[in-house]
Design a protein around this motif. Structure first.
Motif, PDB file in Angstrom:
ATOM      1  N   LEU A 210      10.390  25.469   3.585  1.00  0.00           N
ATOM      2  CA  LEU A 210       9.493  24.985   4.860  1.00  0.00           C
ATOM      3  C   LEU A 210       8.033  24.987   4.266  1.00  0.00           C
ATOM      4  O   LEU A 210       7.291  23.676   4.553  1.00  0.00           O
ATOM      5  CB  LEU A 210       9.377  25.778   5.919  1.00  0.00           C
ATOM      6  N   ARG A 211       7.769  26.064   3.529  1.00  0.00           N
ATOM      7  CA  ARG A 211       6.278  25.950   3.042  1.00  0.00           C
ATOM      8  C   ARG A 211       6.123  24.747   2.156  1.00  0.00           C
ATOM      9  O   ARG A 211       5.092  24.083   1.895  1.00  0.00           O
ATOM     10  CB  ARG A 211       5.921  27.208   2.418  1.00  0.00           C
ATOM     11  N   ASP A 212       6.982  24.482   1.223  1.00  0.00           N
ATOM     12  CA  ASP A 212       6.888  23.527   0.217  1.00  0.00           C
ATOM     13  C   ASP A 212       7.008  22.130   0.888  1.00  0.00           C
ATOM     14  O   ASP A 212       6.213  21.319   0.586  1.00  0.00           O
ATOM     15  CB  ASP A 212       7.885  23.738  -1.028  1.00  0.00           C
ATOM     16  N   SER A 213       7.784  21.902   1.537  1.00  0.00           N
ATOM     17  CA  SER A 213       8.173  20.757   2.285  1.00  0.00           C
ATOM     18  C   SER A 213       7.093  20.298   3.312  1.00  0.00           C
ATOM     19  O   SER A 213       6.616  19.168   3.177  1.00  0.00           O
ATOM     20  CB  SER A 213       9.442  20.562   3.070  1.00  0.00           C
ATOM     21  N   MET A 214       6.516  21.494   3.905  1.00  0.00           N
ATOM     22  CA  MET A 214       5.337  20.888   4.778  1.00  0.00           C
ATOM     23  C   MET A 214       4.101  20.715   4.337  1.00  0.00           C
ATOM     24  O   MET A 214       3.365  19.883   4.572  1.00  0.00           O
ATOM     25  CB  MET A 214       5.278  22.021   5.891  1.00  0.00           C
ATOM     26  N   ALA A 215       3.904  21.404   2.840  1.00  0.00           N
ATOM     27  CA  ALA A 215       2.712  21.047   2.104  1.00  0.00           C
ATOM     28  C   ALA A 215       2.897  19.752   1.699  1.00  0.00           C
ATOM     29  O   ALA A 215       1.845  19.060   1.565  1.00  0.00           O
ATOM     30  CB  ALA A 215       2.726  22.191   1.087  1.00  0.00           C
ATOM     31  N   VAL A 216       4.190  19.227   1.267  1.00  0.00           N
ATOM     32  CA  VAL A 216       4.051  17.907   0.530  1.00  0.00           C
ATOM     33  C   VAL A 216       3.890  17.007   1.683  1.00  0.00           C
ATOM     34  O   VAL A 216       3.000  15.772   1.593  1.00  0.00           O
ATOM     35  CB  VAL A 216       5.469  17.655   0.179  1.00  0.00           C
ATOM     36  N   ALA A 217       4.402  17.269   2.902  1.00  0.00           N
ATOM     37  CA  ALA A 217       4.182  16.047   4.011  1.00  0.00           C
ATOM     38  C   ALA A 217       2.486  16.184   4.399  1.00  0.00           C
ATOM     39  O   ALA A 217       2.134  15.234   4.621  1.00  0.00           O
ATOM     40  CB  ALA A 217       5.043  16.655   5.125  1.00  0.00           C
ATOM     41  N   GLY A 218       1.725  17.381   4.614  1.00  0.00           N
ATOM     42  CA  GLY A 218       0.589  17.270   4.712  1.00  0.00           C
ATOM     43  C   GLY A 218      -0.212  16.693   3.758  1.00  0.00           C
ATOM     44  O   GLY A 218      -1.409  15.970   4.039  1.00  0.00           O
ATOM     45  N   ALA A 219       0.093  16.897   2.214  1.00  0.00           N
ATOM     46  CA  ALA A 219      -0.554  15.845   1.569  1.00  0.00           C
ATOM     47  C   ALA A 219      -0.579  14.626   1.364  1.00  0.00           C
ATOM     48  O   ALA A 219      -1.364  13.720   1.396  1.00  0.00           O
ATOM     49  CB  ALA A 219      -0.225  16.335   0.025  1.00  0.00           C
ATOM     50  N   HIS A 220       0.717  14.159   1.889  1.00  0.00           N
ATOM     51  CA  HIS A 220       0.960  12.680   2.162  1.00  0.00           C
ATOM     52  C   HIS A 220       0.032  12.223   3.125  1.00  0.00           C
ATOM     53  O   HIS A 220      -0.408  11.170   3.166  1.00  0.00           O
ATOM     54  CB  HIS A 220       2.508  12.610   2.368  1.00  0.00           C
ATOM     55  N   LEU A 221       0.021  12.832   4.544  1.00  0.00           N
ATOM     56  CA  LEU A 221      -0.799  12.385   5.406  1.00  0.00           C
ATOM     57  C   LEU A 221      -2.100  12.468   5.183  1.00  0.00           C
ATOM     58  O   LEU A 221      -2.874  11.467   5.663  1.00  0.00           O
ATOM     59  CB  LEU A 221      -0.402  13.439   6.722  1.00  0.00           C
TER      60      LEU A 221
END
Length: 241
Positions: A210-221
């Protein structure tokens, strides 16, 4: 990105079921006397506050004082689950903020955490007697998030009870149900957690994922938000014919 992890206490970090059975049965005998203590029905409501459970079971609130005293006097019956400390250390080393949200009153929650040498891992502890509406109402999660300075999409709730999962759902927070707690069949059949894990390795992998996937999603946003002004300028310079 994932910034905070909120843990239930009993049935997640510590095995307190032996103490709960001992204290409830003896408090019942002391106050009610004859009859069979409805311990299984009591345990079905773990995660909720003691007064709420008593009202649900139709039992007098006078059970509270002997129950509380017996719990405080017999903390040696509570054991820390193997895996708790290693996970808390790992999450803390990654800079995640950690909180406990429990149906216990604050005094007993702190005593339990101190007894298990777990208190130092947590930034905040939110207990039922600090809330107007304990679990499954989302007030406790909202309070924890304010103290941790996090928004609901930046947090995850770890619990073993239906009330934990409903609390997370109503707060807009991801939920992870663990199955080594009290009455694990209930959390797997009576609610819909986002994730279900059966051991500490799976819980660790889930949180790190979750930490990794949410970090990627946050960077995309963030990237998209930075591109919006440029796209608007481009559209203004080259309007469609």
């Amino acid at each position: 990105m994932l910034k905070a992890v909120i843990f239930d206490l009993d049935g997640v970090l510590v095995d307190s079921e032996p103490l709960m059975r001992y204290a409830f049965e003896r408090a019942y005998r002391h106050v009610i006397g004859e009859g069979h203590p409805p311990i299984e029905r009591y345990l079905e409501h773990m995660g909720e506050s003691f007064p709420h459970i008593m009202r649900h079971l139709g039992l007098p609130l006078t059970l509270w004082e002997p129950y509380r005293r017996l719990c405080q006097e017999n903390l040696d019956r509570v054991k820390v689950f193997e895996g708790s400390r290693a996970l808390l250390e790992r999450l803390g080393s990654l800079g995640l903020r950690l909180a406990v949200l429990t149906g216990k009153d604050r005094a007993r929650a702190l005593q339990t955490l101190e007894h298990g040498d777990l208190l130092g891992y947590f930034d905040e502890v939110v207990a039922s007697d600090q809330l107007q509406h304990p679990k499954p109402h989302p007030e406790g999660i909202f309070r924890a998030l304010r103290l941790l300075d996090c928004a609901p999409p930046e947090a995850v709730m770890i619990g073993d009870a239906v009330s934990d999962i409903l609390c997370a759902e109503r707060a807009g927070v991801l939920s992870v149900a663990v199955t080594w707690g009290i009455k694990p069949e209930r959390v797997q059949t009576l609610c819909q957690p986002d994730f279900i894990v059966h051991d500490w390795e799976a819980l660790t992998d889930t949180l790190l994922g979750l930490r990794d996937s949410m970090a990627v999603a946050g960077a995309h946003l963030n990237l998209v938000s930075e591109e919006i002004p440029a796209l608007m300028t481009e559209a203004a310079l080259h309007p469609e014919s």
